[in-house]
Motif scaffolding. Structure first.
Motif, PDB file in Angstrom:
ATOM      1  N   MET A  38       0.848  -1.189   0.000  1.00 57.43           N
ATOM      2  CA  MET A  38       0.000   0.000   0.000  1.00 57.43           C
ATOM      3  C   MET A  38       0.883   1.238   0.000  1.00 57.43           C
ATOM      4  O   MET A  38       1.765   1.374   0.850  1.00 57.43           O
ATOM      5  N   ASP A  41      -2.447   5.108   0.016  1.00 60.13           N
ATOM      6  CA  ASP A  41      -3.808   4.559  -0.023  1.00 60.13           C
ATOM      7  C   ASP A  41      -4.151   3.873  -1.338  1.00 60.13           C
ATOM      8  O   ASP A  41      -5.326   3.714  -1.675  1.00 60.13           O
ATOM      9  N   PHE A  43      -3.045   0.401  -3.889  1.00 56.23           N
ATOM     10  CA  PHE A  43      -2.274  -0.823  -4.030  1.00 56.23           C
ATOM     11  C   PHE A  43      -1.233  -0.657  -5.132  1.00 56.23           C
ATOM     12  O   PHE A  43      -1.526  -0.126  -6.203  1.00 56.23           O
ATOM     13  N   GLY A 179      -8.472  -2.242   2.615  1.00 58.78           N
ATOM     14  CA  GLY A 179      -8.093  -0.854   2.821  1.00 58.78           C
ATOM     15  C   GLY A 179      -8.096  -0.449   4.273  1.00 58.78           C
ATOM     16  O   GLY A 179      -7.427   0.514   4.657  1.00 58.78           O
TER      17      GLY A 179
END
Length: 265
Positions: A38, A41, A43, A179
């Motif tokens: 990550m 915020d 991927f 997340g």
């Protein structure tokens, strides 16, 4: 089958040494590798359908610091699906509220008909990618009925029910990230371990260092991690997976077909 790895912490840490130890297992898992981190915020996912030990791309990545609070890795021994990039883990998909979901899987789905409908939607041809589509559909159904995004506890409860159903007669070692939460599940003995330290949580198919504090992940429960701590833990279900001769034969037949395709190429 495969090996899976994740790191979960409250602050970004460099984990190159852990990843190098993990990818050293690729001689027995030669059908692909993947890495997800990550950053801001979002991927960042790298993966290839080749043995990790033979990947120059992976060597280039590991030659620089790999730093993160949430890092996931996978090495593949194919039991379902061709040896192609779309079948390499991690898989990523967004729900209707634009929440990105990431999944890596160690196991095989031998019996769960509801996944069949996703064969026409998936990018590759693995049962693992179908699991992710199935999860997202259930999240979307819940949020549409609610008329609002789900809370972290609601998502955990939804996944608890999904995992219990999916794990019956199937090997379902999963790592999922939405997340906020990192979800961990295992239903086969001696197939997933964790190490808790001041640095955070390490979870891997087999211990990746000589620390004596590695412990087996408790079977048949779903765990949710945030910032290196377990914040939710489900009740125990009864669907422990025990590998039978029939399972082994099915896997061997598939792997023979994979070897034939590789040799013919």
């Amino acid at each position: 089958m495969c090996e899976i790895f994740c790191f979960n912490s409250n602050t970004p840490k460099q984990i190159n040494e852990c990843l190098e130890c993990f990818y050293n297992h690729s001689e027995e898992h030669p059908h692909g590798w993947g890495l997800a981190t990550m950053q801001s915020d979002e991927f960042v996912i790298n993966k290839e359908p080749i043995k990790a030990a033979c990947s120059q791309h992976l060597k280039d990545i590991l030659s620089h610091p790999v730093i993160g609070k949430n890092v996931f890795a996978h090495i593949r021994l194919a039991t379902v699906g061709e040896i192609i990039s779309p079948n390499c883990h991690p898989f990523i998909e967004s729900d209707d509220n634009n929440r990105s979901w990431m999944l890596i899987h160690n196991g095989t789905i031998f019996d769960y008909p509801p996944l069949e409908e996703y064969k026409d939607r998936e990018n590759g041809d693995t049962d693992s990618e179908r699991i992710l589509f199935y999860i997202i559909d259930k999240i979307n159904e819940f949020e549409q009925a609610k008329g609002a995004p789900s809370t972290i506890k609601e998502r955990f409860d939804i996944l608890t029910g999904i995992v219990e159903k999916l794990s019956k007669n199937n090997k379902l070692n999963l790592m999922i990230y939405d997340g906020d939460l990192t979800y961990i599940h295992s239903n086969m003995r001696e197939s997933l371990y964790y190490l808790k330290s001041d640095e955070g949580f390490l979870v891997a198919t087999t211990p990746i260092n000589d620390d004596e504090n590695w412990k087996q992940v408790e079977l048949n429960k779903l765990f949710a991690l945030i910032d290196g701590n377990i914040i939710f833990e489900s009740e125990e279900h009864k669907n422990e997976f025990i590998l039978t001769e029939d399972h082994e034969k099915a896997i061997e037949e598939f792997q023979k077909s994979i070897n034939l395709e590789v040799n013919n190429d």
